[in-house]
Design a protein around this motif. Sequence first.
Motif, PDB file in Angstrom:
ATOM      1  N   PHE A 581      -1.020   4.475 -12.381  1.00 19.74           N
ATOM      2  CA  PHE A 581      -0.018   3.833 -13.233  1.00 19.74           C
ATOM      3  C   PHE A 581      -0.375   3.997 -14.694  1.00 19.74           C
ATOM      4  O   PHE A 581      -1.550   4.085 -15.067  1.00 19.74           O
ATOM      5  CB  PHE A 581       0.114   2.342 -12.890  1.00 19.74           C
ATOM      6  N   VAL A 582       0.655   4.065 -15.525  1.00 18.25           N
ATOM      7  CA  VAL A 582       0.509   4.104 -16.980  1.00 18.25           C
ATOM      8  C   VAL A 582       1.668   3.323 -17.574  1.00 18.25           C
ATOM      9  O   VAL A 582       2.835   3.615 -17.274  1.00 18.25           O
ATOM     10  CB  VAL A 582       0.526   5.548 -17.529  1.00 18.25           C
ATOM     11  N   THR A 583       1.383   2.307 -18.384  1.00 20.04           N
ATOM     12  CA  THR A 583       2.431   1.593 -19.117  1.00 20.04           C
ATOM     13  C   THR A 583       1.964   1.398 -20.555  1.00 20.04           C
ATOM     14  O   THR A 583       0.768   1.224 -20.820  1.00 20.04           O
ATOM     15  CB  THR A 583       2.755   0.217 -18.501  1.00 20.04           C
ATOM     16  N   ASP A 584       2.923   1.412 -21.471  1.00 20.78           N
ATOM     17  CA  ASP A 584       2.590   1.230 -22.883  1.00 20.78           C
ATOM     18  C   ASP A 584       2.242  -0.213 -23.212  1.00 20.78           C
ATOM     19  O   ASP A 584       1.509  -0.479 -24.172  1.00 20.78           O
ATOM     20  CB  ASP A 584       3.766   1.676 -23.758  1.00 20.78           C
ATOM     21  N   SER A 585       2.806  -1.163 -22.449  1.00 19.95           N
ATOM     22  CA  SER A 585       2.560  -2.578 -22.710  1.00 19.95           C
ATOM     23  C   SER A 585       2.949  -3.360 -21.462  1.00 19.95           C
ATOM     24  O   SER A 585       3.447  -2.805 -20.473  1.00 19.95           O
ATOM     25  CB  SER A 585       3.391  -3.065 -23.905  1.00 19.95           C
ATOM     26  N   TYR A 586       2.752  -4.673 -21.536  1.00 19.34           N
ATOM     27  CA  TYR A 586       3.135  -5.513 -20.405  1.00 19.34           C
ATOM     28  C   TYR A 586       4.655  -5.569 -20.238  1.00 19.34           C
ATOM     29  O   TYR A 586       5.148  -5.835 -19.154  1.00 19.34           O
ATOM     30  CB  TYR A 586       2.581  -6.929 -20.579  1.00 19.34           C
ATOM     31  N   GLU A 587       5.409  -5.317 -21.313  1.00 21.92           N
ATOM     32  CA  GLU A 587       6.870  -5.301 -21.210  1.00 21.92           C
ATOM     33  C   GLU A 587       7.335  -4.265 -20.190  1.00 21.92           C
ATOM     34  O   GLU A 587       8.353  -4.447 -19.526  1.00 21.92           O
ATOM     35  CB  GLU A 587       7.505  -4.987 -22.568  1.00 21.92           C
ATOM     36  N   ALA A 588       6.587  -3.184 -20.060  1.00 17.49           N
ATOM     37  CA  ALA A 588       6.956  -2.107 -19.134  1.00 17.49           C
ATOM     38  C   ALA A 588       6.162  -2.177 -17.835  1.00 17.49           C
ATOM     39  O   ALA A 588       6.056  -1.173 -17.118  1.00 17.49           O
ATOM     40  CB  ALA A 588       6.756  -0.756 -19.797  1.00 17.49           C
ATOM     41  N   ALA A 589       5.603  -3.336 -17.509  1.00 18.88           N
ATOM     42  CA  ALA A 589       4.822  -3.490 -16.278  1.00 18.88           C
ATOM     43  C   ALA A 589       5.660  -3.112 -15.064  1.00 18.88           C
ATOM     44  O   ALA A 589       6.868  -3.359 -15.014  1.00 18.88           O
ATOM     45  CB  ALA A 589       4.314  -4.921 -16.149  1.00 18.88           C
ATOM     46  N   VAL A 590       5.010  -2.515 -14.070  1.00 16.06           N
ATOM     47  CA  VAL A 590       5.671  -2.074 -12.850  1.00 16.06           C
ATOM     48  C   VAL A 590       5.114  -2.884 -11.683  1.00 16.06           C
ATOM     49  O   VAL A 590       3.910  -3.159 -11.628  1.00 16.06           O
ATOM     50  CB  VAL A 590       5.458  -0.565 -12.623  1.00 16.06           C
ATOM     51  N   TYR A 591       6.000  -3.243 -10.740  1.00 17.93           N
ATOM     52  CA  TYR A 591       5.632  -4.108  -9.623  1.00 17.93           C
ATOM     53  C   TYR A 591       5.730  -3.342  -8.310  1.00 17.93           C
ATOM     54  O   TYR A 591       6.570  -2.453  -8.154  1.00 17.93           O
ATOM     55  CB  TYR A 591       6.544  -5.334  -9.563  1.00 17.93           C
ATOM     56  N   ALA A 592       4.884  -3.728  -7.345  1.00 22.11           N
ATOM     57  CA  ALA A 592       4.940  -3.098  -6.026  1.00 22.11           C
ATOM     58  C   ALA A 592       4.456  -4.092  -4.974  1.00 22.11           C
ATOM     59  O   ALA A 592       3.359  -4.659  -5.096  1.00 22.11           O
ATOM     60  CB  ALA A 592       4.097  -1.838  -5.981  1.00 22.11           C
ATOM     61  N   TYR A 593       5.273  -4.303  -3.953  1.00 24.96           N
ATOM     62  CA  TYR A 593       4.887  -5.140  -2.814  1.00 24.96           C
ATOM     63  C   TYR A 593       3.792  -4.437  -2.028  1.00 24.96           C
ATOM     64  O   TYR A 593       3.848  -3.234  -1.798  1.00 24.96           O
ATOM     65  CB  TYR A 593       6.109  -5.393  -1.937  1.00 24.96           C
ATOM     66  N   GLU A 594       2.774  -5.203  -1.604  1.00 24.24           N
ATOM     67  CA  GLU A 594       1.635  -4.622  -0.912  1.00 24.24           C
ATOM     68  C   GLU A 594       1.392  -5.306   0.429  1.00 24.24           C
ATOM     69  O   GLU A 594       1.542  -6.525   0.544  1.00 24.24           O
ATOM     70  CB  GLU A 594       0.364  -4.740  -1.770  1.00 24.24           C
ATOM     71  N   ASP A 595       1.005  -4.517   1.418  1.00 22.03           N
ATOM     72  CA  ASP A 595       0.592  -5.075   2.700  1.00 22.03           C
ATOM     73  C   ASP A 595      -0.659  -5.926   2.489  1.00 22.03           C
ATOM     74  O   ASP A 595      -1.535  -5.584   1.701  1.00 22.03           O
ATOM     75  CB  ASP A 595       0.281  -3.972   3.701  1.00 22.03           C
ATOM     76  N   ASP A 596      -0.722  -7.037   3.215  1.00 21.66           N
ATOM     77  CA  ASP A 596      -1.860  -7.935   3.049  1.00 21.66           C
ATOM     78  C   ASP A 596      -2.168  -8.600   4.375  1.00 21.66           C
ATOM     79  O   ASP A 596      -1.541  -8.309   5.398  1.00 21.66           O
ATOM     80  CB  ASP A 596      -1.571  -8.983   1.964  1.00 21.66           C
ATOM     81  N   LEU A 597      -3.122  -9.523   4.357  1.00 24.12           N
ATOM     82  CA  LEU A 597      -3.514 -10.236   5.560  1.00 24.12           C
ATOM     83  C   LEU A 597      -2.352 -11.062   6.092  1.00 24.12           C
ATOM     84  O   LEU A 597      -1.395 -11.344   5.365  1.00 24.12           O
ATOM     85  CB  LEU A 597      -4.713 -11.143   5.272  1.00 24.12           C
ATOM     86  N   PRO A 598      -2.410 -11.465   7.357  1.00 28.72           N
ATOM     87  CA  PRO A 598      -1.345 -12.331   7.895  1.00 28.72           C
ATOM     88  C   PRO A 598      -1.127 -13.557   7.018  1.00 28.72           C
ATOM     89  O   PRO A 598      -2.076 -14.166   6.515  1.00 28.72           O
ATOM     90  CB  PRO A 598      -1.892 -12.728   9.280  1.00 28.72           C
ATOM     91  N   LEU A 599       0.145 -13.893   6.802  1.00 22.67           N
ATOM     92  CA  LEU A 599       0.572 -15.073   6.046  1.00 22.67           C
ATOM     93  C   LEU A 599       0.273 -14.974   4.553  1.00 22.67           C
ATOM     94  O   LEU A 599       0.335 -15.978   3.841  1.00 22.67           O
ATOM     95  CB  LEU A 599      -0.043 -16.360   6.608  1.00 22.67           C
ATOM     96  N   VAL A 600      -0.035 -13.781   4.061  1.00 21.23           N
ATOM     97  CA  VAL A 600      -0.316 -13.601   2.641  1.00 21.23           C
ATOM     98  C   VAL A 600       0.728 -12.660   2.056  1.00 21.23           C
ATOM     99  O   VAL A 600       0.978 -11.584   2.602  1.00 21.23           O
ATOM    100  CB  VAL A 600      -1.724 -13.035   2.400  1.00 21.23           C
TER     101      VAL A 600
END
Length: 665
Positions: A581-600
Amino acid sequence: MTHHTLHRSRRLLAAVAFCACMSLPDTSHALDPIEELLDRSEQEGSGAALVELLQELRNRPVDVNTATEQELLRIPLFTALDASRLVDWRGRNGMIGSAADLEAAVGVERARVAAPYLSFGLPKASGLPGSGGEVKGSVYGRGWWEVPPRKGILNGKYQGGNLGLSSRVEASATNWGFAGVQQQDIGEPDAGDFLSFSIHAERIGIVSRAVAGSYRLSFGQGLLIGQGRYFTKGTDPVDGVVSFDSSVRPYASASEDNFMQGAAVSIAPGPLEITAFASGIRLDATVTDGVATSVQVDGYHRTSTELARKDALSLETQGANLKYRYRSGGLSGAVGGTIASYRYTLPVEWLGGGRERRLGSLEASAVYGEVQAFGEAAFSRQPEACSWIAGLQGSLSAGVTGVASLRHYATGYFSPFAGSFAERGNDGANEDGIYLGLNAKILRNLDLGASYDLFRFPELSESYPLPSSGHDARINVTWRQDAETTWSGLYQHRQRSDTKTQTEAGGWIQYVMPVPMTTNRVQMNLEKRLSQRFTVKTRGEYKSVESLFASGRSVDRGWLCYGQLKSAFGRFGLTSRYTRFVTDSYEAAVYAYEDDLPLVYSLGTFSGRGQAMFLMVNWDAAASFRLAARYEVTWYADRTSYSSGNDLRATSSPAAFNLGAIWKF
């Protein structure tokens, strides 16, 4: 070990983990439709509570042949239209005995949404005397720690250690259930920092549901009370608009806000449903000169300041909802109203130094043929204010569904329990809007979704109490190339103003002004089942944010790409993802859902410049017992430390470990 040696060792661990992942087979399948929506999300919403609800429904699915329309609405994204169709089909054709029958009742796409959370056939005989059905449940525990620890742990400002603990136990039969939750975050000194318990009974005589302990309420469209809205605007063009959660639900989440504590009961003598509730809950608050100035909802109690805010304010609530359900020929629906009063134990700044308010609302929903009409109006006194939302949702033609809604949320309206459909926040205040959404099956394997929201804020912010307007347009496409391959894409164009401090005269003059901001976001996804033993997933995303300051134009850009592989071997499963990932600032932050432990629930936020990796291992040690572990690390190329203040971690590559286990019975 030097910092550089640690840095190299983590890179080596990531490479070994990825190669190990490539060597294992897989039996994973594509995400279900609700998880696909989580994968599309750019905001957290109530993802944690949703993940726990899905686990509950998988353990004890809704019986498709005995459930009422209201009970069917427990399934996320199953609308009043779907529930009405299913009940009508049962009345004409009898028992739904298979997935094919379900598809005939509600259509292929809606059946795909609901099938994982429905049981077919008649209810099983009682497993225990007086239990009202077979007893099922689970016991869950999780621990996590970070490398290196946060500054507050090393200097003693955090009064706990570098270990977080969470546990949950729940059990239920057809007519009853209970759940208990414990949570201790990293840095908190008390293992019982957050404790929650609930017990419930349902479908006993005229009692449709009764809950004691922690619970959530939802009525109408969430303007007065809407604690069951899981999806934020933009998650789904059509089904994310209408609130469809059942009115009373036990709360068994580790999230430490947005629930009630006390008792609630719903009785349904004939077509009437009456719900009464009472709650007394303690809130974390900042108190200055005897007045509460703000409420903290993060649930952290690590420093002396955070511990001093803990439970500093209490909120007492009482109320009732009356609803009349009707069905006549092809028309079904409900009308009702809610009254509620709440009182804080201290004067609060957001009520102008007052302590209490009284609220009321009227709600209505009607389904006729392929169309549902919905609406709610909520009222408050001191000050007098009215917020409302109304709309239509339905099938426009074969394979095409749409929604249209209008909303007017008054500036002076305030409910601490609101969870309404909105562009900014969900408190049902200070917003007007017109929303249009469409889902269409263009071809047998090609789906198109589109939405347009035109909104206006009567007051942009407290520091700039003048109006501002904007719009948000989104298009998403899903192409199922074949049974093993799914492509999807998303485009978003949004224009909205936010207030920011600007400067003139060489920095000597500062003032708050609206800054028009234009966001463009493009996302492409591919999920491919290579065989019965391997599934890969990849994403590329680009985002730009153009801001018009008084001093000139500024453009922040960001991009992200990741590759993920799921695999399993016998009782072992492995998921690995590598992200750049590369962003110029937090304004351009990118989000992604991630697999995690059960119930998380994990929604990764990527800002700056770097790489990230996570590795998750599952071991089904027995048919009903699973062990899981997750390692995650991010390597930043644009900094030598991560975060700030007491959360500062003296590394450019912060990492975390998670261990968990779940036993189902």
